[in-house]
Design a protein around this motif. Structure first.
Motif, mmCIF file in Angstrom:
data_model
loop_
_atom_site.group_PDB
_atom_site.id
_atom_site.type_symbol
_atom_site.label_atom_id
_atom_site.label_comp_id
_atom_site.label_asym_id
_atom_site.label_seq_id
_atom_site.Cartn_x
_atom_site.Cartn_y
_atom_site.Cartn_z
ATOM 1 N N ILE A 112 -13.672 49.822 73.155
ATOM 2 C CA ILE A 112 -14.827 50.060 74.032
ATOM 3 C C ILE A 112 -15.149 51.551 74.092
ATOM 4 C CG2 ILE A 112 -15.680 49.884 76.399
ATOM 5 C CD1 ILE A 112 -13.922 47.399 76.720
ATOM 6 N N THR B 213 -5.420 53.700 80.865
ATOM 7 C CA THR B 213 -4.772 52.812 79.911
ATOM 8 C C THR B 213 -3.509 53.470 79.382
ATOM 9 O OG1 THR B 213 -6.928 51.969 79.238
ATOM 10 C CG2 THR B 213 -5.073 51.476 77.782
ATOM 11 N N VAL C 208 -12.922 56.345 79.556
ATOM 12 C CA VAL C 208 -12.735 54.897 79.437
ATOM 13 C C VAL C 208 -11.256 54.542 79.378
ATOM 14 C CG1 VAL C 208 -13.134 52.896 77.944
ATOM 15 C CG2 VAL C 208 -14.989 54.513 78.372
ATOM 16 N N ASN C 209 -10.442 55.392 78.742
ATOM 17 C CA ASN C 209 -9.028 55.077 78.508
ATOM 18 C C ASN C 209 -8.074 55.838 79.418
ATOM 19 O OD1 ASN C 209 -8.790 53.333 75.841
ATOM 20 N ND2 ASN C 209 -10.456 54.806 75.541
ATOM 21 N N THR D 156 -9.579 48.749 75.604
ATOM 22 C CA THR D 156 -10.406 49.883 76.032
ATOM 23 C C THR D 156 -10.573 50.928 74.937
ATOM 24 O OG1 THR D 156 -8.428 50.926 76.984
ATOM 25 C CG2 THR D 156 -9.825 49.620 78.464
#
Length: 438
Positions: free
Chosen positions: A315, A134, A130-131, A312
């Motif tokens: 999340i 980022t 997910v990251n 994120t």
């Protein structure tokens, strides 16, 4: 008559003595879980009230001797000091399980260990995916969704599990303890920013003295407590997170009674004695106080919640706890049953395993601790971590409660249809094999 299939079962019923002990632990953790929930609610309400500045001032109030570099905020004292008590109890429980519990059999011990590893690896992978794109150091929190909170998870299970098989309860307790051990290992290896080896070596002196005394069955608190405090202070000064001291101290405590004291049949050993004394302090005070200082995030209403969940990191935590834990624990358990000679106990369904895997997604205490270490206490991203941990743990608890409550009704009907008899020895027949109790 031999019972060759029992050691290779997934979630076996285990022994009556172990089932009774687990039931007693669950009753105690129900109270601890309620206090933990209460402390969390109070912190959230206070932090989002007009008096939020007073909450922050209390959390950041520094106390302690500056000369020893222990002038820490109350929030830090809770995270570094009180959680050491929590990990001391976890270490005692882990050692007891593998030395004198049902899991001293390597074939039984393998399952919760593998499940804990799966329940650590998959959530971390979910968070990283997910990251991955980022920036700003988001990946530093990869370990946040890896831990299962013992108090919360056992409290939820205790509320809904009046008739669930004892094998599930034993498994969850062992899984959570192994999970915490892996988490504290991660903290020591990956979240130690500055290491002072001399202090760490000095910590071995009071640690060895503590171990020597407990091996000789010395129970004098005025000797043991100062040695434990000095060990904690030196580990804290070394740069390794101070909660590691709690686990190290616990591992020195003997589980089996010495022959001079009458052997294991004569009564509880030192580990059980200390656990009986310290567990109420851990679940009734240490963990709730930590939750009070750690969970006080200022959400800022719907807009603030939306802002937190736009990060994120939050999340990744929610998905890691809710989905990663479920896939990791259930997948590892299924693979063990699929590719080894182990098989699911005939009293259970894979739906039970799925419910337990979701329940493992309650990652409150240690997750909040890792979040503070990863991003810095009080930082904006740490606030987002708290929202993610709270939401992910809440969703996991709700989904698991629904699944396990439905399964509990099934087992309750079975128990009502086939009531278990007890012999004169007080051991239910289901825990016995011809000629002996197990």
């Amino acid at each position: 008559m031999s019972t060759p299939t029992r050691p290779s079962s997934v979630f076996p019923r285990g022994s009556w003595a172990e089932a009774s002990r687990i039931a007693a632990v669950l009753r105690g953790e129900t109270v601890g879980g309620a206090l933990l929930l209460g402390a969390t609610v109070v912190a959230l309400v206070w932090a989002n009230s007009p008096w939020s500045a007073a909450y922050a001032g209390l959390r950041d109030l520094e106390v302690g001797p500056a000369a020893l570099h222990l002038d820490l905020s109350l929030g830090t004292w809770a995270a570094d000091g009180l959680l050491a008590i929590f990990f001391f109890v976890a270490g005692l429980e882990l050692k007891r399980e593998f030395v004198a519990g049902d899991l001293r059999d390597p074939r039984r011990a393998a399952l919760p260990v593998v499940a804990a590893v799966g329940g650590m690896a998959v959530p971390a992978l979910v968070f990283v995916l997910v990251n991955l794109r980022t920036g700003s150091g988001a990946l530093a929190g990869w370990a946040i969704p890896t831990a299962t909170d013992i108090a919360f998870a056992l409290a939820v299970l205790a509320v809904v599990s009046t008739h669930l098989p004892s094998g599930l309860r034993t498994f969850l307790l062992t899984l959570a303890v192994v999970d915490d051990l892996l988490a504290i290992t991660i903290i020591a290896l990956f979240y130690t920013r500055e290491l002072h080896p001399l202090m760490l070596l000095l910590a071995l002196v009071p640690l060895a003295a503590f171990g020597l005394l407990v091996q000789k069955r010395v129970r004098s608190w005025w000797l043991l407590v100062p040695l434990a405090v000095v060990t904690w202070a030196l580990v804290h000064a070394s740069g390794v997170h101070a909660t590691v001291a709690g686990v190290l101290l616990a591992f020195t405590v003997p589980v089996i009674r010495s022959r001079a004291a009458g052997g294991p049949e004569a009564g509880p050993g030192m580990a059980e004695h200390f656990e009986h004394l310290v567990r109420p302090l851990s679940s009734g005070f240490a963990v709730p106080v930590f939750a009070f200082f750690a969970a006080g995030v200022t959400v800022g209403g719907v807009s603030g919640l939306t802002e937190s969940l736009s990060d994120t990191v939050a999340i990744g935590i929610v998905l890691g706890l809710l989905l990663g834990k479920t896939v990791g624990v259930f997948g590892a358990t299924y693979l063990m049953a699929r590719f080894t000679r182990a098989s699911l106990d005939e009293d259970l369904s894979w739906v039970d395993v799925a419910g337990l895997a979701v329940l493992a997604g309650i990652g409150f205490t240690v997750s909040l601790l890792i979040g503070e270490l990863a991003y810095g206490s009080g930082s904006e991203r740490d606030e987002h971590v708290k929202v993610g941990v709270l939401l992910g743990s809440l969703l996991s608890a709700l989904v698991a409660a629904v699944v396990l409550r439905l399964r509990n009704r099934v087992y309750r009907r079975l128990c009502e249809a086939e009531e278990l008899d007890s012999d004169a020895d007080g051991t239910p027949d289901v825990y016995e094999v011809p000629g002996k109790s197990v």
